[in-house]
Design an enzyme around this catalytic site. Structure first.
Site, PDB file in Angstrom:
ATOM      1  N   HIS A   1      64.642  20.937 133.098  1.00  0.00           N
ATOM      2  CA  HIS A   1      65.621  21.841 132.509  1.00  0.00           C
ATOM      3  C   HIS A   1      65.528  21.733 130.991  1.00  0.00           C
ATOM      4  CE1 HIS A   1      67.491  17.905 132.438  1.00  0.00           C
ATOM      5  NE2 HIS A   1      68.312  18.338 131.495  1.00  0.00           N
TER       6      HIS A   1
ATOM      7  N   ASP B   1      68.322  21.758 127.486  1.00  0.00           N
ATOM      8  CA  ASP B   1      69.723  21.388 127.286  1.00  0.00           C
ATOM      9  C   ASP B   1      70.600  22.481 126.690  1.00  0.00           C
ATOM     10  OD1 ASP B   1      69.428  18.904 128.391  1.00  0.00           O
ATOM     11  OD2 ASP B   1      69.058  17.884 126.493  1.00  0.00           O
TER      12      ASP B   1
ATOM     13  N   HIS C   1      62.543  19.148 130.110  1.00  0.00           N
ATOM     14  CA  HIS C   1      62.413  17.739 130.471  1.00  0.00           C
ATOM     15  C   HIS C   1      63.129  17.465 131.783  1.00  0.00           C
ATOM     16  CE1 HIS C   1      66.114  18.210 128.135  1.00  0.00           C
ATOM     17  NE2 HIS C   1      66.624  17.244 128.897  1.00  0.00           N
TER      18      HIS C   1
ATOM     19  N   ARG D   1      68.887   2.534 137.268  1.00  0.00           N
ATOM     20  CA  ARG D   1      68.449   2.973 135.940  1.00  0.00           C
ATOM     21  C   ARG D   1      69.687   3.350 135.131  1.00  0.00           C
ATOM     22  NH1 ARG D   1      67.580   8.077 133.456  1.00  0.00           N
ATOM     23  NH2 ARG D   1      65.575   8.396 132.401  1.00  0.00           N
TER      24      ARG D   1
END
Length: 685
Positions: free
Chosen positions: A554, A556, A626, A636
Site C-alpha cells: 500500500h 500511506d 510498501h 515483531r
C-alpha cells in the site's frame, strides 16, 4: 389535499408513533456479533462453530441490507411527495416515510440500534474477509467444495492475495473438486450476466449474447435502484464539526440531501467497479447498448439494432462510428426509431442530479467529479464492415474524473541532512534502497530502550488497551496489539505501567521526528499525524505453507491502484500524510521483513530486516509502495510514525500528550484524563 388536514397535532402524532414504536415484531441477530463469535471460534479451532456463526453473519448482513432497500422503496411509494409545496405537507410526507421505514425495518430485523455496526466490521464485509475464515474452516472440515467456493469468493475481491491464489490452485488439483465449485458467492448479477454475454459475443453466439446483455441491463437498473435506496441512510458531514453544528432547519436538510445526492451519483461508479478494484470499467453501461446493436444486426433484427444504437448515442452524442451505424440502420428499415425509454429516463435523471449537486455543493463545499463514468475510450477498431460493433476491447482504466497523484511532495526533494544524534548511523540512502526519499538508519535506540518499549507494549495491552491482542486487520494468521503515546502516558500516570517507560515512548517518537525532518532537509516543521507502538505475533499452528503478507502492499497517503499503475490521492486515503517511519524494537522473529515495491505491488525494489534501533523512513506517497512480509514465528514490535507538513492535521492525541508531559515536567499531577480514547489498528503501517 385539504391543507387543514396537515395540522401540527397530526404531525406530532406521527412523531410520537415513531418514538414509541415497539421493537418486538422481529429479531435478527446482529452480524457483527456473529462475526466476532466466528473469529473467536476460529482461534479455539472450533471450525464447526466458525462455519455456523460466519454463515449466519453473512446471512444477517445480506438480510439487513435487503430489508433496508425493500422498506425504503415501499415507504417511498406509499408516501409520495407529489406536488406538495407547503411546509406542513412536505414534512408530513417526510415524517410518514420515516415512521413507515422504522416499522417496516424493525418488524423484520428488530431494534435498529442492535444493527449499528462499526466501520471496521463494515469494511471487513466489503473486503470479504469472512470468506477467508470460511475457506480455512471448510478445509479443516474436509468440505472441499464449500472451501473452494469461499476461497474463490474471497480472491475475487482480493486478487493481490498470493496465499489465496495458491490455495485455489491446490483446491483445483484435489480430488472431489471441479470447476463448478469455484463460484463467486457475492457475484453481482448485472456484472455476472454482462461478463458471460461478452464471452458469447466473442465466440459469435449472438443470440445467447443478446439474452445475457438484456438480462444484464435489467439487473443493472435494478441494482441502481437498490444502490440509491441505500443512500437514504445516515450520512457523514466530514467538513463540519457536529459538536458545534448549529445550522438552520433548511440548511441542515439541504446539507443532508446534498450528501444523499452525492451518494446516488456515485452509484454509477459503484455498479461499474469490480470487487477488489479501485477503478470502474470505463464506458460500462453504454457498452451494453454497443454490444447489443451489433449482435441484433448480426441476427438481422435491424429495428432492435437501431434502437440500441440510438441509446448508445445518448451517452456519446456524435460518436462517429455509432452515427454511421444509425444512418445504415435507418436506410435499411426506411424509418427512424427513438432510443429506449429506460436509457433516456436514466440519463435525464442523472443530469438533473448533477444540476442539484452543483447547487448543493456551493453550500456544502462537496467536491464533485466532472462529467460521467462512461467516457468513451475509442477502443473500437476501424473496419470495413458496416455497421461496426465493439471489438470486445474492455480495459479497467482510471476514470478521467480522478486527480492524478503527483509523486513529488510540494517542496523540493532533498536528503542527506544531519542525523541530529551522534549515535545514529546512516546505513542506506535512497539510491541504495532503489527509490526516492528513502533512508535506513541504525542505532536510533539502545538495546535497553528497545527492551523497555517492547515490555511497555505488552504491559499496556495486559492493562486493558483498546484491542487486546485481537486478530490482525490484515491477516487471520497473526495477532495484533499496541498503544498510542497518550494511552501509554495515561496508564503511566495511573500507575498501571511504569511512567518512565511511557515517557520513553514519547521521547523516542520525538527523536524519530527530528531525525526525519533534518535528514530530508524539510523547509517547514514536520508534525505528528499518528504515532503507534505495535506488535504482531505469529499464531502457532497457522504458519504452514503461508504465503500471505502481514500487511499488504500500500501507500500511506493515496490509494494504490496496481492495475492502472497509479496512486490516487483521494479519500479514504490519509492524503495529508507526507512522511512515514518505522522504528524497530527487535529482530528475534522469523519473517516480518519490510519491503518496498514498484507501483505494480509485485516487483520488490528493496527489503529491510528489522532489528533493535533500526529505522526506515520515507515519503508517504505513491513513489513508495510498501508492505510487511508474514511474521511466521515470534513477535515483531515497532514504533510506527506518520508525519504531516500541514499543521491543520496535527495529531490531537499528540497535542494532549505534549500538555501531559509539560505538566509532569512541572511536577503537576492535576491533569484530567480522557478515558474514551480509540486506537484503530487498521492505521498501522
Amino acid at each position: 389535499m385539504d391543507v387543514a388536514h396537515f395540522s401540527i397535532g397530526s404531525i406530532l402524532s406521527i412523531v410520537l408513533q415513531a418514538l414509541l414504536l415497539s421493537s418486538s415484531y422481529g429479531s435478527l441477530e446482529p452480524y457483527d456479533l456473529l462475526y466476532n463469535n466466528a473469529v473467536e471460534a476460529f482461534y479455539r479451532s472450533d471450525y464447526k462453530d466458525v462455519v455456523r456463526h460466519m454463515e449466519g453473519a453473512l446471512s444477517s448482513y445480506a438480510e439487513v441490507r435487503q430489508t433496508k432497500v425493500r422498506c425504503r422503496l415501499r415507504c417511498q411509494n406509499q408516501h409520495p411527495f407529489d406536488s406538495a409545496s407547503m411546509d406542513l405537507q412536505f414534512f408530513d410526507v417526510v415524517l410518514r416515510r420515516s415512521n413507515c421505514q422504522n416499522e417496516c425495518i424493525e418488524e423484520k430485523v428488530g431494534t435498529q440500534s442492535m444493527h449499528k455496526v462499526s466501520e471496521d466490521v463494515i469494511q471487513d464485509f466489503h473486503r470479504r474477509i469472512p470468506y477467508n475464515y470460511l475457506q480455512l474452516a471448510y478445509q479443516k472440515l474436509k468440505q472441499l467444495d464449500k472451501a473452494a467456493a469461499a476461497a474463490h469468493t474471497y480472491f475475487q475481491a482480493n486478487p493481490e492475495s498470493v496465499e489465496m491464489d495458491q490455495n485455489l490452485e491446490q483446491y483445483k488439483a484435489l480430488e472431489g473438486t471441479n470447476l463448478d465449485h469455484f463460484v463467486d458467492r457475492e457475484a453481482r448479477p448485472h456484472q455476472r450476466s454482462f461478463s458471460a454475454g461478452v464471452k458469447l459475443y466473442d465466440s459469435a453466439d449472438y443470440e445467447g449474447a443478446i439474452s445475457l446483455f438484456e438480462e444484464a441491463l435489467q439487473e443493472y437498473y435494478r441494482a441502481d435502484v437498490e444502490c440509491r435506496a441505500l443512500c437514504q441512510g445516515p450520512q457523514r458531514f466530514e467538513e463540519q464539526d457536529h459538536v458545534l453544528y448549529r445550522y438552520s432547519l433548511y440548511q441542515l436538510v439541504s446539507d443532508h440531501f446534498t450528501q444523499v445526492l452525492h451518494c446516488e451519483h456515485e452509484c454509477v461508479r459503484d455498479l461499474s467497479t469490480r470487487p477488489g478494484r479501485l477503478s470502474p470499467m470505463e464506458n460500462y453501461l453504454p457498452l451494453h447498448y454497443d454490444y447489443l446493436q451489433f449482435a441484433y444486426y448480426q441476427l438481422n433484427m435491424v429495428e432492435e439494432a437501431l434502437e440500441c444504437a440510438q441509446s448508445y448515442l445518448l451517452f456519446h452524442e456524435g460518436d462517429e462510428f455509432m452515427t454511421e451505424n444509425v444512418e445504415y440502420y435507418r436506410e435499411a428499415i426506411g424509418h427512424d426509431l427513438k432510443p429506449r425509454e429506460k436509457a433516456e429516463w436514466y440519463l435525464r435523471r442523472h443530469e438533473q442530479e448533477l444540476e442539484l449537486l452543483m447547487i448543493g455543493s456551493e453550500n456544502m463545499h462537496v467536491e464533485l467529479t466532472e462529467g460521467h463514468y462512461w467516457t468513451s475510450t475509442g477502443g473500437r477498431e476501424d473496419s470495413n464492415r458496416i455497421p461496426s460493433g465493439t471489438d470486445g476491447w474492455m480495459e479497467y482504466v482510471p476514470i478521467s474524473e480522478k486527480k492524478n497523484f503527483t509523486l513529488a511532495p510540494p517542496q523540493e526533494l532533498r536528503e542527506g541532512g544531519s542525523l541530529v544524534y551522534d549515535s545514529v548511523q546512516l546505513v542506506q540512502n535512497s539510491q541504495a534502497l532503489n527509490g526516492t526519499q528513502r533512508v535506513l538508519l541504525d542505532d536510533v535506540m539502545s538495546v535497553d530502550e528497545c527492551a523497555e518499549l517492547k515490555n511497555l507494549a505488552h504491559t499496556v495491552t495486559m492493562a486493558g488497551d483498546g484491542y487486546r491482542g485481537k486478530m490482525s486487520p490484515h491477516t487471520p494468521n497473526e495477532r495484533f496489539e499496541g498503544a498510542t503515546v497518550l494511552k501509554a502516558l495515561q496508564y503511566g500516570y495511573e500507575g498501571r505501567v511504569p511512567l518512565k517507560s511511557a515517557r520513553l515512548f514519547y521521547d523516542v517518537s520525538e527523536r524519530a521526528r527530528r531525525i526525519i525532518e533534518s535528514y530530508f532537509q524539510l523547509n517547514s516543521t514536520l508534525h505528528f499525524s499518528y504515532t503507534h507502538l505495535v506488535c504482531r505475533t505469529a499464531i502457532t499452528g497457522q504458519q504452514d505453507h503461508r504465503n500471505d503478507l502481514s500487511h499488504p502492499i500500500h501507500a500511506d497517503n493515496c490509494l494504490l491502484d496496481p492495475e492502472a499503475n497509479e496512486c490516487w490521492k483521494e479519500p479514504p486515503a490519509y492524503t495529508y500524510r507526507d512522511y512515514s517511519a518505522l522504528l524497530y524494537l527487535n529482530g528475534d522473529f522469523e519473517g516480518g521483513e519490510f519491503i518496498f515495491t514498484e507501483m505494480d505491488a509485485k516487483t520488490v525494489t528493496a527489503q529491510v530486516k528489522p532489528k533493535c534501533g533500526r529505522m526506515v523512513g520515507f515519503s508517504s506517497g505513491g513513489e513508495n509502495p510498501h508492505g510487511v512480509r508474514a511474521v511466521t514465528r515470534g513477535q515483531r514490535c515497532a514504533v510506527a510514525l506518520w508525519f504531516t507538513l500541514d499543521p491543520l492535521f496535527r495529531e490531537l492525541e499528540r497535542l494532549q500528550a505534549d500538555e501531559v508531559v509539560q505538566a509532569l515536567d512541572n511536577q503537576s499531577s492535576q491533569s484530567k484524563w480522557d478515558t474514551s480514547l480509540n486506537i484503530n489498528p487498521k492505521d498501522e503501517l
